[in-house]
Each structure stands twice: as structure tokens, then as C-alpha cells.
Design an enzyme around this catalytic site. Structure first.
Site, PDB file in Angstrom:
ATOM      1  N   ASP A  16       0.792  -1.249   0.000  1.00 52.87           N
ATOM      2  CA  ASP A  16       0.000   0.000   0.000  1.00 52.87           C
ATOM      3  C   ASP A  16       0.818   1.289   0.000  1.00 52.87           C
ATOM      4  OD1 ASP A  16      -1.848  -2.010   0.258  1.00 52.87           O
ATOM      5  OD2 ASP A  16      -3.037  -1.025   1.792  1.00 52.87           O
ATOM      6  N   LYS A 102      -6.854  -4.871  -3.454  1.00 53.98           N
ATOM      7  CA  LYS A 102      -7.644  -5.424  -2.346  1.00 53.98           C
ATOM      8  C   LYS A 102      -8.668  -4.427  -1.840  1.00 53.98           C
ATOM      9  CE  LYS A 102      -4.325  -3.934   1.064  1.00 53.98           C
ATOM     10  NZ  LYS A 102      -5.178  -2.916   1.719  1.00 53.98           N
ATOM     11  N   CYS A 141      -2.187  -2.391   7.495  1.00 55.33           N
ATOM     12  CA  CYS A 141      -1.990  -3.341   6.394  1.00 55.33           C
ATOM     13  C   CYS A 141      -0.682  -4.116   6.468  1.00 55.33           C
ATOM     14  CB  CYS A 141      -2.167  -2.617   5.065  1.00 55.33           C
ATOM     15  SG  CYS A 141      -3.893  -2.098   4.865  1.00 55.33           S
TER      16      CYS A 141
HETATM   17  C1  VGL Z   1      -4.774   1.202   5.352  1.00 56.84           C
HETATM   18  C2  VGL Z   1      -6.199   2.454   6.622  1.00 56.84           C
HETATM   19  C3  VGL Z   1      -7.198   2.286   5.688  1.00 56.84           C
HETATM   20  C4  VGL Z   1      -3.401   0.642   5.151  1.00 56.84           C
HETATM   21  C5  VGL Z   1      -5.756   1.025   4.414  1.00 56.84           C
HETATM   22  O1  VGL Z   1      -2.982   0.468   3.993  1.00 56.84           O
HETATM   23  O2  VGL Z   1      -2.721   0.373   6.171  1.00 56.84           O
HETATM   24  N1  VGL Z   1      -5.003   1.912   6.444  1.00 56.84           N
HETATM   25  N2  VGL Z   1      -6.972   1.563   4.591  1.00 56.84           N
END
Ligand code: VGL
Ligand code: ZN
Length: 204
Positions: A16, A102, A141
Site C-alpha cells: 500500500d 484489495k 496493512c
Molecule cells: C490502510 C487504513 C485504511 C493501510 C488502508 O494500507 O494500512 N489503512 N486503509
């Protein structure tokens, strides 16, 4: 781990690293941009040894359940196809990076790159046994991807110098690091990867 020798059973998983999680983004993570140059060094080490690189991305519909207007806890972020969902231009992902999207359906949150994806199958099909995980965010994540990697039978190593936490509550990042260790994950920094031998035969 003090020194790690990479082998043909290893893969790098970049979690991410997307514009919306960088300081200018809609879900800004403090120091999120600082992981990019460090990850570029890990990427260079892995690709130099012809080891595969995987990258997960949060890829939400515009009305995703994790967004505040729809009952969730986060500002809207990483909307599929948007600028904010793109990998930053400075992140040097190789051309053959396996991209895993995802949390793509409205009604399901998925923090882990393994949740609702074929990541585990793809890693196994590539003969991967040990996954090196860095990226964003430490307390969501990265943590959940480490947990799932171990649960699915992989050895998991997190890159302490290439992760940053969102820290909704102060200390969340540190707690996540402790939890990953408790679960059996090892951690390294870039200097722990043995690499000198190939380029400098007399390095000790
Ligand atoms: C994430 C908050 C919301 C992440 C993803 O990638 O850690 N954190 N969506
Ligand atoms: Zn998200």
C-alpha cells in the site's frame, strides 16, 4: 536478524505505498514518503537477484464501507483509478511487479494483502517460502499482512526501516511492531541483507 542471505525462495512484498498515504494524501501518514527511497533500495536488491516483487494496493470503490460518509472510520482514500490510489512516481517498481488489488468491494474491508486475493496462491506457485514486507501502514496493512503470511505458512520478515504507522492512537505503531515479533516475524533493516560478497569479493 543480523545478516540475511537472500535465496530463490524469497520475495519482496510492498504494501500500500500509494499517494493517499503520503503526507499530501487524503489519509496522510507521517513520514509515509520516507519509505519510498528505502524501498527502492530493497527493490534493487531483490531484482538484482531476479527475485520477484509483489505490490498490494488499497483499491476502494468511491462508496466503500470504510469511508466516514458510509459509516467507516477513514476519510475517503485510494479510490480505484484515482490519482490518490496510484503508486508514487518515485517508487521504482519493476515492470514485472505482481500487483494485488484489495478491499475492492463496497461492503468489505480488507487490510491484509492476503484477504480476498490470490496472493498466497501466487506466492506458492512462484515457489516463495519467505516474504519480506514493507510499506504502509505498520499498524494496519503491514501488521495484518504479516499475520496472514505466517498463518498461511510463510516465513515473514518486516522491514523496520521501510514501514510507517498511521497511529490513530499514539503508540499503535510500536504495539504493531511488538505484535509482529510476538507472532514470530523477524525484522531487518537494509544493511542486514548480505550483498557485499558479489560486488566486493574481499569484503568481510
Ligand atoms: C490502510 C487504513 C485504511 C493501510 C488502508 O494500507 O494500512 N489503512 N486503509
Ligand atoms: Zn483503505
Amino acid at each position: 536478524m543480523r545478516s540475511v542471505q537472500l535465496t530463490s525462495r524469497d520475495a519482496l512484498l510492498v504494501v500500500d505505498v500509494q499517494n493517499d498515504f503520503l503526507p499530501e494524501g487524503s489519509l496522510a501518514v507521517a513520514g509515509g514518503d520516507e519509505v519510498v527511497p528505502v524501498l527502492n533500495r530493497y527493490i534493487a536488491l531483490f531484482t538484482g537477484l531476479h527475485l520477484p516483487v509483489y505490490a498490494t494496493r488499497d483499491w476502494h470503490p468511491a462508496n466503500h464501507c470504510s469511508f466516514k460518509p458510509y459509516g467507516g472510520i477513514w476519510p475517503p482514500h485510494c479510490i480505484a483509478g484515482s490519482r490518490g490510489a496510484e503508486f508514487p512516481a518515485a517508487l521504482q517498481l519493476p515492470r514485472d511487479t505482481v500487483i494485488i488489488s484489495k478491499a475492492t468491494s463496497v461492503e468489505k474491508e480488507a487490510y491484509s494483502g492476503f484477504e480476498g486475493t490470490d496472493l498466497a496462491e501466487r506466492l506458492r506457485a512462484a515457489g516463495v517460502e519467505r516474504v519480506f514486507i514493507g510499506g504502509l501502514t505498520t499498524d494496519y496493512c503491514v501488521l495484518t499482512s504479516i499475520t496472514d503470511a505466517i498463518r498461511k505458512g510463510f516465513e515473514a520478515v518486516f522491514l523496520v526501516d521501510a514501514i510507517r504507522a498511521v497511529n490513530v492512537h499514539p503508540g499503535d505503531g510500536a504495539a504493531a511492531v511488538a505484535e509482529m515479533r510476538r507472532q514470530g516475524a523477524h525484522s531487518i533493516v537494509i544493511a542486514d541483507i548480505a550483498q557485499a560478497q558479489s560486488t566486493h569479493p574481499d569484503a568481510r
